[in-house]
Enzyme design. Structure first.
Site, PDB file in Angstrom:
ATOM      1  CE  LYS A   1      -8.567  -1.774   6.410  1.00  0.00           C
ATOM      2  NZ  LYS A   1      -8.330  -3.062   7.069  1.00  0.00           N
TER       3      LYS A   1
ATOM      4  CE1 TYR B   1      -2.806  -3.281   6.687  1.00  0.00           C
ATOM      5  CE2 TYR B   1      -3.536  -3.465   4.423  1.00  0.00           C
ATOM      6  CZ  TYR B   1      -3.760  -3.075   5.729  1.00  0.00           C
ATOM      7  OH  TYR B   1      -4.951  -2.470   6.085  1.00  0.00           O
TER       8      TYR B   1
ATOM      9  CG  ASN C   1     -11.081  -4.005   9.259  1.00  0.00           C
ATOM     10  OD1 ASN C   1     -10.679  -3.527   8.209  1.00  0.00           O
ATOM     11  ND2 ASN C   1     -10.281  -4.238  10.285  1.00  0.00           N
TER      12      ASN C   1
ATOM     13  CG  HIS D   1      -5.068   0.886   8.247  1.00  0.00           C
ATOM     14  ND1 HIS D   1      -4.540  -0.192   8.916  1.00  0.00           N
ATOM     15  CD2 HIS D   1      -4.109   1.849   8.254  1.00  0.00           C
ATOM     16  CE1 HIS D   1      -3.301   0.116   9.295  1.00  0.00           C
ATOM     17  NE2 HIS D   1      -3.025   1.338   8.903  1.00  0.00           N
TER      18      HIS D   1
ATOM     19  CD  GLU E   1       0.193   2.538   8.882  1.00  0.00           C
ATOM     20  OE1 GLU E   1      -0.714   3.296   9.270  1.00  0.00           O
ATOM     21  OE2 GLU E   1       0.254   1.337   9.224  1.00  0.00           O
TER      22      GLU E   1
END
Ligand code: CMP
Length: 139
Positions: free
Chosen positions: A10, A50, A113, A116, A127
């Site tokens: 990310k 998302y 975070n 993913h 995805e």
């Protein structure tokens, strides 16, 4: 069962120059990189990725953040790749992530975070196909 899963490094981790370290941990865990690219998503592309979270209160902030800088997308292959990569990542919230996991080592917050990973075969299929076509995946 040889399986593929989808991974994003990310914007917070790319910004902090952690791509090499995270990829080294992924490969050391026995997950093979079979596709990879760096992209800078538009907010619309992040919203599409998302979409499953679109009713959640964090959707707006999450998609803004995911479009805030470049990310590295990859497809990982291994026996039971989905579960193994989820274990390597650790809990979504880094405050709850186990020692040695990617989020414990590298994440800064619940949103930022670091990584993913797909949570099930159906989401992995969606995805991977969102970012890669068949010609871009080797093997
Ligand atoms: P990820 O595994 O990419 O899936 C959805 C993302 O939403 C998650 O990691 C976090 O970056 C972000 N997020 C922000 N707030 C929350 C929350 N309360 N619960 C779950 N995910 C959250």
């Amino acid at each position: 069962m040889l399986q593929r899963t989808f991974c994003i490094i990310k914007p917070d981790a790319v910004e902090r120059q952690l791509v090499g370290k995270i990829l080294a941990d992924i490969q050391a865990a026995g997950l093979k990189v079979v596709a990879m690219k760096m992209i800078h998503m538009t907010k619309e592309q992040a919203q599409g990725f998302y979409a499953v979270h679109k009713e959640r209160p964090f959707f707006e902030s999450l998609t803004e953040y995911m479009a805030s800088g470049p990310v590295v997308c990859a497809v990982l292959e291994a026996e039971n790749a989905i579960t193994r990569y989820r274990e390597l990542m650790g809990a979504t919230n880094p405050a709850q992530a186990a020692e040695g996991t990617l989020r414990k080592k590298y994440a800064v917050s619940l949103e930022a975070n670091a990584v993913h990973g797909s949570d099930a075969p159906e989401t992995a299929a969606f995805e991977m196909s969102y970012f890669f076509n068949a010609l871009e995946m080797v093997g």
